[in-house]
Write a protein that holds these residues in place. Structure first.
Motif, PDB file in Angstrom:
ATOM      1  N   GLY A  53       0.791  -1.216   0.000  1.00  0.00           N
ATOM      2  CA  GLY A  53       0.000   0.000   0.000  1.00  0.00           C
ATOM      3  C   GLY A  53       0.820   1.261   0.000  1.00  0.00           C
ATOM      4  O   GLY A  53       0.261   2.364   0.001  1.00  0.00           O
ATOM      5  N   VAL A  54       2.147   1.131   0.016  1.00  0.00           N
ATOM      6  CA  VAL A  54       3.014   2.303   0.070  1.00  0.00           C
ATOM      7  C   VAL A  54       3.658   2.590  -1.272  1.00  0.00           C
ATOM      8  O   VAL A  54       3.498   3.674  -1.843  1.00  0.00           O
ATOM      9  CB  VAL A  54       4.102   2.126   1.163  1.00  0.00           C
ATOM     10  N   SER A  55       4.403   1.620  -1.819  1.00  0.00           N
ATOM     11  CA  SER A  55       5.154   1.900  -3.045  1.00  0.00           C
ATOM     12  C   SER A  55       4.427   1.451  -4.305  1.00  0.00           C
ATOM     13  O   SER A  55       4.451   2.147  -5.316  1.00  0.00           O
ATOM     14  CB  SER A  55       6.529   1.219  -2.982  1.00  0.00           C
ATOM     15  N   ILE A  70      -1.071  -5.758  -4.098  1.00  0.00           N
ATOM     16  CA  ILE A  70      -1.859  -5.106  -3.062  1.00  0.00           C
ATOM     17  C   ILE A  70      -2.089  -3.659  -3.480  1.00  0.00           C
ATOM     18  O   ILE A  70      -1.162  -2.984  -3.919  1.00  0.00           O
ATOM     19  CB  ILE A  70      -1.130  -5.180  -1.712  1.00  0.00           C
ATOM     20  N   PRO A  71      -3.333  -3.153  -3.368  1.00  0.00           N
ATOM     21  CA  PRO A  71      -3.617  -1.773  -3.811  1.00  0.00           C
ATOM     22  C   PRO A  71      -2.679  -0.761  -3.179  1.00  0.00           C
ATOM     23  O   PRO A  71      -2.306  -0.916  -2.016  1.00  0.00           O
ATOM     24  CB  PRO A  71      -5.054  -1.552  -3.330  1.00  0.00           C
ATOM     25  N   ALA A 108      -2.344 -12.219  -2.785  1.00  0.00           N
ATOM     26  CA  ALA A 108      -1.122 -11.782  -2.110  1.00  0.00           C
ATOM     27  C   ALA A 108      -0.855 -12.640  -0.873  1.00  0.00           C
ATOM     28  O   ALA A 108       0.287 -13.007  -0.594  1.00  0.00           O
ATOM     29  CB  ALA A 108      -1.236 -10.306  -1.716  1.00  0.00           C
ATOM     30  N   ALA A 109      -1.930 -12.964  -0.132  1.00  0.00           N
ATOM     31  CA  ALA A 109      -1.767 -13.838   1.034  1.00  0.00           C
ATOM     32  C   ALA A 109      -1.297 -15.222   0.622  1.00  0.00           C
ATOM     33  O   ALA A 109      -0.448 -15.834   1.291  1.00  0.00           O
ATOM     34  CB  ALA A 109      -3.092 -13.923   1.799  1.00  0.00           C
ATOM     35  N   LEU A 110      -1.828 -15.742  -0.492  1.00  0.00           N
ATOM     36  CA  LEU A 110      -1.403 -17.054  -0.986  1.00  0.00           C
ATOM     37  C   LEU A 110       0.077 -17.035  -1.380  1.00  0.00           C
ATOM     38  O   LEU A 110       0.832 -17.968  -1.053  1.00  0.00           O
ATOM     39  CB  LEU A 110      -2.258 -17.459  -2.180  1.00  0.00           C
TER      40      LEU A 110
END
Length: 426
Positions: A104-106, A148-149, A176-178
């Protein structure tokens, strides 16, 4: 179009920058078709950058750079250590968790890989982790970042394919969790064989855990804010980029008080280069893409694949294999821009879901950032850690297999992708 493709391949092999290779080979198409006005390439390049939906790209790039200067990275590193420090593999596990939190940052796999290599790479080497192994996990763990957004790949794919960007953002969390689980398992297995211990000897205390969560809360709230805003209709995907910039400034200036005029100026300077290179690539790709559509390449490929009788899952697996091979030579962003108009209509003809395919497509295309001979993230990490490409390739094979198997799982279990967007958006 065959001649144009050959010209493009020759330019890539000769080492021409990929944007120029696309633009020049696209111009060759118009030279071979004198009945087409040569004013069209100019119009295409200009009009492509005027797409209002693409306004989100420069804004998200700026927001990501502002967040990097806001002091959030150190807090996320502490949170990653608390979450995964007890797992076997030490800092290799921490870097996977940090990549997930940095999504969510970069929003950029290459930026994340380079940043983590500078932060964690030297310490991993000092603790006895082999150079190739460290480079491999620092590179491959960054695959979580663009999923991830707010992933730029989702915005480009959604804009080109006319797919809901909000649903694409929501669809990225479970994959992403997978991928996190797949990479963490690969690290745990290989670290046990190599004797790499956990980062922490004992579990963190309650106070330490609460402090770490509080420190990373502002970054973790960012993708949730994006989804909430899109779901409630407060702002559009284009407008949300402006909200992200304001949010990043608020976190850096008011919350963490780590951002002054100099940091803001450095963020703006870095963003100009990032935005310029990205939009230049998008503009020139429109010239190349025109020839693809003009020659009805999507229809030809669709007819050929439909004749194979492999069905939707089989065709998606064929596309993933093609992307993995193409990623050896072509950047992920280029693959998304050039191949979305070709493969998405085929998937729709087979009854596939554009969001499901989009996530699988972007994950498979992103893997090319970590494989030789042109993987940008690979080169960034190897340059920082002074790791030979051969050693990197050999020792990163478990991580390649982990993300490849996770991608195959996403193909055959579409609910992993569609569960959350269906829950949030209906």
């Amino acid at each position: 179009m065959l001649v144009v493709t050959i010209v493009f391949g020759v330019f890539v092999v000769l080492g021409m920058p990929i944007a120029f290779a696309i633009g020049v080979s696209g111009a060759v198409f118009f030279l071979l078709n004198p009945d087409l006005p040569f004013t069209i390439p100019v119009q295409l390049g200009v009009s492509q950058t005027q797409n209002f939906a693409l306004l989100a790209i420069p804004l998200f790039i700026l927001a990501g750079n502002l967040m990097n200067f806001s002091g959030i990275t150190e807090k996320l590193l502490n949170l990653a250590s608390v979450v995964s420090g007890r797992l076997r593999g030490g800092l290799a596990q921490v870097t996977i968790a940090l990549s997930a939190f940095m999504g969510g940052v970069s929003g950029s796999a290459i930026a994340d890989a380079a940043m983590q290599s500078r932060m964690l790479g030297p310490e991993m080497l000092r603790r006895g982790v082999s150079r190739g192994y460290a480079a491999g996990i620092l590179s491959y763990s960054s695959i979580l970042t663009p999923i991830i957004p707010p992933g730029i790949g989702f915005i480009i794919y959604g804009t080109i394919g006319q797919v809901s960007i909000g649903r694409l953002f929501a669809a990225g969390f479970v994959p992403a969790a997978l991928l996190w689980i797949a990479l963490s398992t690969a690290v745990a297995i290989t670290a046990r064989r190599r004797g790499y211990p956990p980062e922490r000897d004992k579990a963190p205390s309650l106070d330490e855990t609460v402090s770490a969560i509080r420190g990373g809360a502002w970054a973790l709230m960012f993708p949730i804010l994006l989804l909430a805003g899109l779901r409630t209709g407060i702002f559009t995907p284009s407008e949300i980029g402006a909200v992200a910039v304001v949010y990043a400034l608020f976190v850096g200036v008011v919350v963490h008080r780590r951002m002054g005029r100099r940091e803001i100026a450095d963020s703006l300077e870095g963003s100009v280069g990032d935005v310029g290179s990205t939009m230049f690539l998008i503009a020139l790709s429109a010239i190349f893409a025109y020839g693809i559509v003009y020659e009805r390449v999507p229809d030809t490929i669709s007819a050929a694949m439909l004749d194979t009788q492999f069905g939707l899952d089989g065709v998606m697996l064929m596309i993933v294999v093609f992307l993995l091979v193409a990623g050896f030579f072509i950047d992920a962003t280029v693959l998304i821009i050039l191949l979305t108009p070709i493969f998405l209509p085929l998937i729709l003809d087979l009854g596939g879901d554009p969001v499901h395919f989009g996530v699988v497509f972007i994950v498979a295309a992103t893997i090319g950032n970590f494989t030789p001979p042109v993987g940008a993230a690979m080169y960034a990490v190897c340059a920082i850690l002074k790791c030979p490409i051969a050693e990197y390739t050999r020792e990163s094979m478990p991580f390649f297999l982990a993300v490849a198997l996770a991608t195959v799982a996403l193909i055959y279990i579409p609910e992993l992708v569609l569960f959350l967007p269906d829950l949030v958006f209906g």
